[in-house]
Structures are given as C-alpha cells and as structure tokens.
Design a protein around this motif. Structure first.
Motif, PDB file in Angstrom:
ATOM      1  N   ALA A 843     -48.862 -44.896  59.250  1.00 19.38           N
ATOM      2  CA  ALA A 843     -50.069 -44.170  58.843  1.00 19.38           C
ATOM      3  C   ALA A 843     -50.794 -43.669  60.074  1.00 19.38           C
ATOM      4  O   ALA A 843     -50.808 -44.327  61.128  1.00 19.38           O
ATOM      5  CB  ALA A 843     -50.981 -45.065  58.020  1.00 19.38           C
ATOM      6  N   GLU A 844     -51.388 -42.501  59.917  1.00 18.15           N
ATOM      7  CA  GLU A 844     -52.273 -41.943  60.935  1.00 18.15           C
ATOM      8  C   GLU A 844     -53.611 -41.637  60.301  1.00 18.15           C
ATOM      9  O   GLU A 844     -53.678 -41.178  59.159  1.00 18.15           O
ATOM     10  CB  GLU A 844     -51.697 -40.648  61.529  1.00 18.15           C
ATOM     11  N   ILE A 845     -54.678 -41.885  61.056  1.00 15.63           N
ATOM     12  CA  ILE A 845     -56.021 -41.501  60.629  1.00 15.63           C
ATOM     13  C   ILE A 845     -56.678 -40.769  61.795  1.00 15.63           C
ATOM     14  O   ILE A 845     -56.785 -41.315  62.906  1.00 15.63           O
ATOM     15  CB  ILE A 845     -56.860 -42.734  60.235  1.00 15.63           C
ATOM     16  N   ARG A 846     -57.104 -39.528  61.550  1.00 19.55           N
ATOM     17  CA  ARG A 846     -57.845 -38.780  62.553  1.00 19.55           C
ATOM     18  C   ARG A 846     -59.332 -39.106  62.345  1.00 19.55           C
ATOM     19  O   ARG A 846     -60.033 -38.428  61.615  1.00 19.55           O
ATOM     20  CB  ARG A 846     -57.540 -37.291  62.430  1.00 19.55           C
ATOM     21  N   GLY A 850     -61.064 -40.199  67.188  1.00 17.87           N
ATOM     22  CA  GLY A 850     -59.751 -39.761  67.622  1.00 17.87           C
ATOM     23  C   GLY A 850     -58.657 -40.339  66.751  1.00 17.87           C
ATOM     24  O   GLY A 850     -58.906 -41.006  65.738  1.00 17.87           O
ATOM     25  N   LEU A 851     -57.415 -40.106  67.151  1.00 18.73           N
ATOM     26  CA  LEU A 851     -56.258 -40.490  66.355  1.00 18.73           C
ATOM     27  C   LEU A 851     -56.016 -41.994  66.408  1.00 18.73           C
ATOM     28  O   LEU A 851     -55.942 -42.595  67.491  1.00 18.73           O
ATOM     29  CB  LEU A 851     -55.021 -39.759  66.854  1.00 18.73           C
ATOM     30  N   ILE A 852     -55.859 -42.592  65.231  1.00 20.12           N
ATOM     31  CA  ILE A 852     -55.429 -43.982  65.093  1.00 20.12           C
ATOM     32  C   ILE A 852     -54.076 -43.949  64.401  1.00 20.12           C
ATOM     33  O   ILE A 852     -53.901 -43.260  63.397  1.00 20.12           O
ATOM     34  CB  ILE A 852     -56.427 -44.798  64.254  1.00 20.12           C
ATOM     35  N   ARG A 853     -53.138 -44.726  64.937  1.00 17.51           N
ATOM     36  CA  ARG A 853     -51.810 -44.758  64.329  1.00 17.51           C
ATOM     37  C   ARG A 853     -51.308 -46.194  64.292  1.00 17.51           C
ATOM     38  O   ARG A 853     -51.473 -46.954  65.250  1.00 17.51           O
ATOM     39  CB  ARG A 853     -50.816 -43.885  65.095  1.00 17.51           C
ATOM     40  N   VAL A 864     -40.780 -54.014  64.885  1.00 15.29           N
ATOM     41  CA  VAL A 864     -41.421 -53.273  65.964  1.00 15.29           C
ATOM     42  C   VAL A 864     -42.677 -52.620  65.405  1.00 15.29           C
ATOM     43  O   VAL A 864     -42.621 -51.871  64.419  1.00 15.29           O
ATOM     44  CB  VAL A 864     -40.485 -52.202  66.554  1.00 15.29           C
ATOM     45  N   LEU A 865     -43.802 -52.910  66.031  1.00 15.97           N
ATOM     46  CA  LEU A 865     -45.093 -52.323  65.647  1.00 15.97           C
ATOM     47  C   LEU A 865     -45.589 -51.449  66.775  1.00 15.97           C
ATOM     48  O   LEU A 865     -45.738 -51.906  67.923  1.00 15.97           O
ATOM     49  CB  LEU A 865     -46.110 -53.424  65.357  1.00 15.97           C
ATOM     50  N   THR A 866     -45.816 -50.173  66.464  1.00 18.89           N
ATOM     51  CA  THR A 866     -46.354 -49.230  67.446  1.00 18.89           C
ATOM     52  C   THR A 866     -47.756 -48.834  67.005  1.00 18.89           C
ATOM     53  O   THR A 866     -47.974 -48.462  65.846  1.00 18.89           O
ATOM     54  CB  THR A 866     -45.465 -47.985  67.555  1.00 18.89           C
ATOM     55  N   VAL A 867     -48.693 -48.891  67.946  1.00 18.78           N
ATOM     56  CA  VAL A 867     -50.099 -48.650  67.642  1.00 18.78           C
ATOM     57  C   VAL A 867     -50.658 -47.639  68.626  1.00 18.78           C
ATOM     58  O   VAL A 867     -50.362 -47.704  69.826  1.00 18.78           O
ATOM     59  CB  VAL A 867     -50.901 -49.972  67.735  1.00 18.78           C
ATOM     60  N   VAL A 868     -51.462 -46.703  68.142  1.00 19.63           N
ATOM     61  CA  VAL A 868     -52.197 -45.775  68.992  1.00 19.63           C
ATOM     62  C   VAL A 868     -53.680 -45.982  68.723  1.00 19.63           C
ATOM     63  O   VAL A 868     -54.127 -45.896  67.572  1.00 19.63           O
ATOM     64  CB  VAL A 868     -51.801 -44.310  68.737  1.00 19.63           C
ATOM     65  N   ILE A 869     -54.442 -46.227  69.780  1.00 24.35           N
ATOM     66  CA  ILE A 869     -55.874 -46.488  69.697  1.00 24.35           C
ATOM     67  C   ILE A 869     -56.602 -45.363  70.425  1.00 24.35           C
ATOM     68  O   ILE A 869     -56.241 -45.016  71.567  1.00 24.35           O
ATOM     69  CB  ILE A 869     -56.231 -47.853  70.330  1.00 24.35           C
ATOM     70  N   PRO A 870     -57.642 -44.773  69.827  1.00 25.51           N
ATOM     71  CA  PRO A 870     -58.313 -43.631  70.448  1.00 25.51           C
ATOM     72  C   PRO A 870     -59.227 -44.044  71.605  1.00 25.51           C
ATOM     73  O   PRO A 870     -59.505 -45.236  71.791  1.00 25.51           O
ATOM     74  CB  PRO A 870     -59.109 -43.028  69.297  1.00 25.51           C
ATOM     75  N   PRO A 871     -59.714 -43.065  72.373  1.00 25.68           N
ATOM     76  CA  PRO A 871     -60.605 -43.381  73.505  1.00 25.68           C
ATOM     77  C   PRO A 871     -61.896 -44.058  73.045  1.00 25.68           C
ATOM     78  O   PRO A 871     -62.336 -43.887  71.904  1.00 25.68           O
ATOM     79  CB  PRO A 871     -60.904 -42.003  74.104  1.00 25.68           C
ATOM     80  N   GLU A 893     -55.697 -58.327  71.679  1.00 26.28           N
ATOM     81  CA  GLU A 893     -56.778 -57.379  71.930  1.00 26.28           C
ATOM     82  C   GLU A 893     -56.191 -56.181  72.669  1.00 26.28           C
ATOM     83  O   GLU A 893     -55.368 -56.349  73.579  1.00 26.28           O
ATOM     84  CB  GLU A 893     -57.881 -58.017  72.781  1.00 26.28           C
ATOM     85  N   ALA A 894     -56.601 -54.987  72.292  1.00 28.49           N
ATOM     86  CA  ALA A 894     -56.045 -53.787  72.924  1.00 28.49           C
ATOM     87  C   ALA A 894     -57.132 -52.737  73.084  1.00 28.49           C
ATOM     88  O   ALA A 894     -58.067 -52.647  72.286  1.00 28.49           O
ATOM     89  CB  ALA A 894     -54.895 -53.223  72.094  1.00 28.49           C
ATOM     90  N   GLY A 895     -56.985 -51.944  74.134  1.00 25.71           N
ATOM     91  CA  GLY A 895     -57.875 -50.824  74.365  1.00 25.71           C
ATOM     92  C   GLY A 895     -57.209 -49.518  74.006  1.00 25.71           C
ATOM     93  O   GLY A 895     -56.161 -49.492  73.341  1.00 25.71           O
ATOM     94  N   PRO A 896     -57.780 -48.395  74.441  1.00 25.79           N
ATOM     95  CA  PRO A 896     -57.213 -47.086  74.105  1.00 25.79           C
ATOM     96  C   PRO A 896     -55.792 -46.929  74.633  1.00 25.79           C
ATOM     97  O   PRO A 896     -55.394 -47.543  75.620  1.00 25.79           O
ATOM     98  CB  PRO A 896     -58.172 -46.110  74.802  1.00 25.79           C
TER      99      PRO A 896
END
Length: 904
Positions: A843-846, A850-853, A864-871, A893-896
C-alpha cells in the motif's frame, strides 16, 4: 458582504437574479397528459383543459364497469363524447383480496381531436376543439384513488410539467396528500384537486452580448443557478465541469462556482451563454436537498483590461432567453434533445436570433447565503469502450461496458432528420441479454436524441455524423440498450464523479482481494458527486449521512478528500438524528484532523460537535440510545424490519465514541473544562452500555458478530474480558459457516477487530469466501461494484452502494499496516497483519507529509518488509518476531527514507 435583492451576496455582486418570462404558466394549450391512476374503488377522473367548473374536459375511469368515459363541460353543461372499455382496469368481481387497479392513462390533444389511451392502447379518438387550461383530479362518493407520475407535454413533446408526488411540500395541487407508499397523490372520496402552482420543468437558454475595447488581462466569472447550469463564453466551456452548481441545503447555503475565462474573451463583441436544467428540482427525492421553486440564475463577469480599466457584466433584464432544444431533462428519467431545434450560433458573436428570444425578467432571490464553492468539481473522466455487443431481439443493441459506473454514454450517429435514437440504462441484463432495469426502481433512465439530419455536400445522400451526450442528467449503469433502427458509429460510456485525486493504492497477491478493492473504489467514486450519495441509479441519490460515515476512512485512504469533506461538513452541520446517522458531523472532523492534521476543521466544527453530543445527552439521559438504523442491512431474508440490526447496541456504542471524540477535540483546542465534561459523559455512557448489553463472559447483546465487533472496536470491553469477547466473535462467525453476518457498521470494523485480536486468518477467509453472503459471492455473480444488500435482488434496489466499502480502510491499516500515531502522520505506525495464504500486500499513501509505503512479500519461509517514510516524520515498525510465538513482534524505530527488514 452586500444584501442585494433580499439575498446575502458575498463581495457585493453587481448582478441580479433572472429567469425567463412566463405568462400564465398553467394555462397550457394543445397539450398531452399522462398519469398512472391507481383506482382503489369507485370512479376517478382526470380533468384537463380546465378553465373553470363551467368549462373543461373530464375523463372518468370506472372500476365498477371497467370503462373509460370522456365528457366535455361548456357553459356548465356536460356532454358525453364517448365511452370505451379500459384495458387493464380490474373490476371488483375480478380483483383478488386487497388488490386494485393501476393503469397508465394518456390523453392527447391533436388539433381537432382528443385521443384517450389506456396502458398504451388507444380506446377512443373524439373530434373536439382542445381547451387551454390546467389539469386536475376528481373522486366521487365512495371512491378513492392515487395519482402518480403526472406528465404534461406540449405538441412537440416538450415537458411542461412533471410531478412524481414525492414530497408533501411540492404537491402543487389544491387538495390531497402524499400516499403512504412514498409517491403518488392520494384523494379520498368527493375531492376535486386542481394544479394551481406548477413549477416548470423546461431548459431555457440565456445570452448576453457585450463589447470589450482593449486586451484582456484577467477575467473571471462567478455563477450560481437554481438548477444545473452550463456556462459558455464565445461558444466555449471554460472547463470540463458538469452537474454544477453543487447540491446543498438550499435554505441555508448556496455555493457558487468561479471560472477563469481570460483566454476565452476577445476584443470586440463577446457573448456569455447560459443553459439551464432542472437539477435537484421538486422531483428529486423527498429525502434530498432540493429546489421547490422555479429555475433562476445569477452571474457576474469581472474583467481587468490591459489599459487599466475594468468591466463588470452581470445578469439583469438586458439578457435575452429562449427555449433550448432539450425537451425533457430529469435527474432520474434522463434527457431528450431534438437536434433540429438547436439554434446554431446562439452563444456566439453576430447571432441575430429570432422572435423566440425574449427579455429575461428579474427573479425573486432564493433563501440561503451565496458562498464560494470550495469543493472539487464534478468532471467526466476517461470513457469506457464496450467489451461486447448483444443483440437480444430484432432492432435492439445492448452494449456491455464491463464496469458499473455513474455517468452517461456519448454517441456518434448518422441518419435522417427527425429520427429518434433511444438509450436506456441498466445495471443488469436478463438471460437473453435484454437490459433488466429492476434496480432503477421508478427512474426511467433513458436518453433520447432526435437527429438533426444534415447532409454532407448538397448533392450527397450521406448524412453528417452527429455527436450527442446528455447535459442535465446522469445514470448508474453497466449496460445500455440502443433502439431506433440506426447503429451508432461509435459509443463510449463516460464516468463522472468529483475530481478527487488519488491518494492511496493497495494491491496484493490475491486477485479476489484486488477485485474487492476495485469494487470499493468504483462504488465510492460512482457515489461521489457534489454530495456523497447512497446510490447512483434509482430515484434516490440522496445525501445519506449514515452511508457516508461508514466509508469515509476508506475514502480518505484512497483519495484526497480534505476539501470535499470540508464542504460536506458544512452541509450536514444542522443534522440532529440518531448517532448512526448524525454522528458523521462529529466523527468526520476527527478523521480530517487525524489523517490531514487539520486543526482548523476541529475549530470550525466544534460548536456543532458539542451541540450534537449535548442533544444526545438531553434526549437519552440514561446513556442508552434505543432508536436508529443500527447495523443496517445484515444478511437477511428481506423485508423492511430485517434491515435493522442491533439498533440499541450500535447507537449506544456510537454515542460513547462521539462523546470521546468531543472530549479529545476539546483537549486539542485547549478547552479543559469541556474535555473533562465529555470524558465523564463518555465514561457514563460506557458504564450504561456495559450494564445494558453485557451478558457475561464477554458476550454482548445477542452475541452476534456485530454485537461483539462494536464494543471491541470502540474500546468498550474491560481489559479482562477482551479475549473472551474476541473468542465469542470468532464463534459467531463459525456459527455462520465462516461467513460474515454484519451490516454496514459491523463490516466496517470486522477486519480491524479480527486482526487486532489475533484472527487475521479468519478475516482473510471471510473475504475470500465465494458463497452467500460476502464480497466474493457478489464478485462470483459478476459484480463490479458493491451491492446495497448481500443478496442480488432484495427488496431494496441497488448494485452500486458504497456503504459496505468501509472495510477498505483495513486493507491499508491492517493488511499493509499503515496508521498515524500522531495527526497528519507526523508519527507513523507500520504494523502489517500477515495472514496465512496471502503471499504479498503493498500500500502507498500520499499523505500531507509525503509518500508512505508498506510492502511485504513472503517466499520460502522468508518475509521481506519494505517501508518508505516521508521527510520530517518518524515511524514505529512492528516486525513479526523470529521466535515461533503467535503475534510476537519486534519493535523498530525509523526515520525518513527507505527501509527493508527480513524475518524468518
């Protein structure tokens, strides 16, 4: 603000409301009438050409004799013109117990002949000079009747007046009441009812020519109409919007549209054209916001010229108007346009017009405050081409577009002048391929184009291609039947909906799950015009707060809904029904705050939110709300009472949730006293809920799926009973054979609750089931949108209802696991729930940040889990533990940025 002509107009408009002149709008001449007459007993009459009791026609239906009789009354003397059998009229000795007759009665005035038809069959044609005058109905002693679907047409088929008799406030007749069935004018015995205040159903054109002496630097037009309006400047539409202006509670707020028209103006003569349609007029459902008066329009052009001067052009008596080529336009019935009547060049410079053009007249301003419309406009989108063409009978083409949509068809056709092409719309077809209009209910759902029939060269027998699509109607459909003897050169289906941009996507390894996601999105968009409607095909399409409330989070995850829902909140701020209906005005501002970080919406909405919860507290001092719809439309055996489910439990749970939201909102706004008050109110409601509905051992209410879901979803179950309550939910599902048993509220939270309490595998099993009831069952029957009921043909008629789409939020929040931990996703939770048997989900949410994935896939025992965190955000990522422990998680815990994790 400037109060002009009695209406509050923002920014001091230099314009007046105008309409077209009507002289005696019920002294119709040479007209035809059609009406459905349900003759319950005795005799009932249609009066026409009615000038007075001393001068009119009377046509009498007699159930006792099974006949129809025609009389004329002149100078008070009655003269019989003829009597004939009435086909389809049931005589008392033929009737079953409780049955009665309903016949389609038509009366046509043709020069020196009056024609009577019953159920499409001509019964008599009598020489007689037609009378000008109004229409009416009459019953005699011992008689009663219901009159439905009254339609009055002129000699060329232009609709003069239509009344479905839906609304007690728009009867327009001197006597009678709306029938208890919800439509029809009921007359008791010895009643005469005359149409004395009809509202026209025409489609006028307005134009104004004006000159500009210098180049144009900037120009905008503001326009609002009672009805729908199409604007042109020098023959061109400024943009693609349709079905404007927006539907609102008209007595309170009128939302005008603003158009940028700089590039459409020119030095010299310019022309503004306006084309009006009925829109949400008196024939719109009684449950919707509608105009109950005649059409009118107000417009203002403000232009800044390159020489520094400015020009204002507004609506006033200098405008001219005439009839348009549209003969019929109705939100439910469709549109008929006669191409032969198009006044070529009417909205261009140099047009001279003719005698039919008259000066517009000033109109009484409507109630309501004129305000700018902040909402995305309704637009047409990428057309669909047919996936197949069926020929179920001679002369009939049925086009299957493969997808249920809201909109209309666009055709290109060639043929002789005056030839009629009829387009009928439906969601279903029968086994032979004929359209099945069952879900349209009373909506006729038909567009008609009458060909202009121009030729190519003067000596050619070839005809020019003519393009047609309707302006002032829309339909819910997958199939379109074309009749008229001419096959279109081309035909496409045009989807329409509010112009909301895509904000989220979800996909998985399961094609059925992806189809459910598609059906949810289509159903949501098809019911997203200027209001979120309940359905888009039948004679309803109303602003249903309950239907909207349960799908709003799903909508927000899929589309950018901030501006759209801001407008909706302004529409519904006065609603004070039960929590399952009016609670939307409390829960929706909280959603907008939580997903968009919109504090302003809380500030604007808080007075209405607080007032509503105070209303509930005053009405239900014991904390239990026992009225409402409840978990509307669970699987059932049909019948009105079967649609209500767990009414008190659902509404009391909602009451608790609304009180908590108001408390938390007060906290955000720094209103500590209110925060404490509503926190205490919520606690008292929770105690009342538990005392009333807890049966012991974590079982609530009847122990149904919904009865367990609602308290678990809203945190009403004490900690020590949560596991038992969740187990009872699983048992209730097992008792239904592993299938759902929920209505719209239970379905909204079904996956959330199951996932949060360790039953994600069960949630996926329910979604994947292809037996009744369930989403998979609908898809197995060919559904491309969601149904109003779990069964294909229940007593309620819609195959395009968004209200069961609330579960779509869970695809993002549970399967992909994306949730905000702080408003506007300033802090994010990534916590996917991964069922056995599903190989991947993404799933992606704009978001506003910013973009979260979130994307996970599983192969050969490796996840396998891939994550995108916005600024400028942080995230908490809950990864399944390597340990063999159900539900165990490892916190990260993760940042952008982009992050990838692997688990085994």
């Amino acid at each position: 603000m400037d109060s002009r002509n009695g209406s509050t107009i923002t920014n001091a408009w230099q314009a007046s409301w105008i309409t077209r002149p009507i002289e005696n709008h019920y002294a119709w001449d040479g007209y035809s009438v059609s009406v459905l007459i349900q003759l319950e007993r005795g005799r009932a009459a249609l009066l026409f050409g009615y000038q007075s009791e001393e001068r009119h026609y009377t046509c009498v239906l007699d159930a006792g004799t099974g006949t129809v009789s025609l009389f004329t009354v002149e100078d008070g003397r009655e003269q019989a013109l003829g009597t004939a059998e009435a086909p389809g009229l049931i005589r008392p000795e033929q009737a079953d117990s409780g049955s009665n007759s309903e016949v389609l009665f038509e009366l046509l005035q043709r020069e020196e002949t009056v024609i009577v038809r019953i159920n499409g069959q001509q019964t008599m044609a009598v020489p007689s000079a037609p009378f000008a005058g109004t229409v009416g109905f009459r019953t005699e002693a011992g008689s009663s009747a219901v009159f439905r679907e009254l339609r009055v047409f002129d000699s060329i088929g232009r609709a003069l007046y239509v009344n479905r008799f839906y609304d007690p406030d728009t009867i327009h007749f001197t006597a009678g009441e709306i029938d208890r069935s919800g439509n029809g004018l009921r007359l008791a015995e010895n009643v005469t009812s005359l149409c004395r205040s009809p509202v026209p159903v025409d489609s006028p054109l307005f134009r104004r020519a004006f000159g500009l002496s210098a180049g144009i630097r900037k120009a905008v037009i503001r326009v609002y109409a009672l009805g729908w309006v199409e604007l042109t400047v020098n023959g061109h539409k400024p943009d693609r919007r349709v079905l404007a202006p927006a539907n609102t509670p008209y007595g309170r707020r009128l939302l005008y549209d603003t158009y940028e028209v700089t590039g459409l103006l020119q030095s010299g003569e310019n022309v503004i054209g306006l084309w009006l349609g009925n829109g949400y007029n008196h024939n719109y459902s009684r449950w919707g916001w509608k105009w109950k008066r005649d059409k009118a329009v107000i417009l203002e052009l403000a232009a800044e010229l390159e020489d520094g001067s400015s020009v204002i052009v507004g609506t006033d008596e200098s405008w001219t108007c005439t009839d348009s080529p549209i003969l019929v336009n109705d939100i439910y019935d469709g549109e008929t346009l006669d191409g032969r009547l198009i006044p070529a060049g009417w909205n261009l410079a140099g047009y001279t017009g003719g005698e039919s053009w008259r000066a517009a007249r000033l109109a009484e301003p409507p109630e309501g405050e004129l305000l700018p419309n902040p909402q995305p406009p309704v637009l047409p989108f990428e057309p669909l081409v047919p996936v197949r063409v069926l020929r179920p009978r001679a002369g009939t083409l049925v086009y299957d577009f493969g997808q249920n949509i809201a909109g209309w068809v666009r055709i290109s056709v060639q043929g002789p002048s005056g030839h009629r092409i009829t387009m009928k719309y439906s969601e279903l077809i029968d086994e032979r391929g004929n359209i099945d209009p069952w879900t349209n209910r009373n909506a006729r759902a038909a567009d008609v184009y009458i060909l202009r029939g121009g030729q190519l060269p003067a000596d050619s027998a070839e005809h020019q291609a003519e393009m047609y699509e309707p302006r002032f109607t829309y339909h819910g459909f997958r199939y379109v039947e074309i009749t008229g003897g001419i096959e279109p050169d081309s035909i496409t289906a045009v989807p329409i909906h509010a112009d909301v941009t895509e904000a989220g996507t979800f996909t998985s390894s399961d094609p059925l799950l992806n189809r459910i996601q598609s059906n949810i999105r289509w159903s949501y968009l098809n019911n997203l015009v200027s209001i979120p409607t309940d359905c888009c095909q039948r004679d309803e399409r109303t602003p249903c707060l309950m239907d909207s409330a349960v799908v709003e989070e799903a909508g927000i995850h899929n589309f950018d809904m901030q501006a759209y829902y801001r407008k909706w909140l302004g529409d519904i701020k006065d609603s004070e029904s039960n929590p399952d209906w009016s609670g939307d005005k409390v829960s929706l501002p909280w959603h907008l705050y939580w997903y968009y970080g919109d504090v302003g919406v809380l500030e604007d909405s808080y007075p209405a939110m607080k007032s509503y919860v105070e209303h509930l507290a005053a009405k239900w001092p014991e904390g239990l709300v026992e009225e409402g719809f409840g978990d509307w439309c669970p699987p059932n055996e049909d019948g009105w009472e079967a649609y209500f489910h767990e009414v008190g439990l659902v509404n009391t749970a909602l009451y608790y949730r609304l009180a908590v939201i108001v408390s938390e909102t007060a906290g955000v706004l720094g209103l500590e006293e209110d925060r404490s008050r509503y926190e205490a109110l919520g606690q008292s409601v929770a105690e009342a809920f538990h005392a009333r509905f807890h049966q012991g051992a974590g079982v609530y209410g009847s122990g149904s799926q919904t009865a367990q879901i609602m308290p678990l979803a809203y945190g009403l179950v004490p900690a020590g009973l949560v596991d038992a309550a969740a187990r009872r939910l699983a048992e209730a599902i097992a008792e239904q054979g592993g299938r759902l048993g929920t209505g719209i509220y239970g379905t909204r939270y079904l996956m959330d609750v199951l996932a949060d309490h360790g039953y994600i595998d069960l949630a996926l099993t329910i979604l994947r089931g292809t037996e009744y009831p369930g989403f998979g069952y609908q898809i197995a029957q060919g559904a491309t949108t969601l149904w109003e009921q779990w069964s294909p043909k229940g007593a309620m008629h819609s195959h395009d209802h968004a209200m069961f789409g609330g579960i779509g939020a869970s695809f993002y929040t549970r399967l992909a696991g994306i949730r905000p931990l702080a408003p506007g996703y300033e802090r994010i939770l990534i916590h996917p729930h991964i069922p056995e048997g599903l190989d991947s989900a993404a799933a992606e949410i704009r978001s506003v940040r910013g973009l979260i994935r979130s994307e996970w896939s599983r192969t050969a025992g490796e996840l396998v889990l891939t994550v995108v965190i916005p600024p400028d955000t942080t995230a908490v990522i809950m990864l399944p533990s390597d340990r063999q422990q159900t539900g165990a998680r490892v916190r990260h815990e993760a940042g952008p940025g982009r992050h990838q994790f692997t688990a085994y």
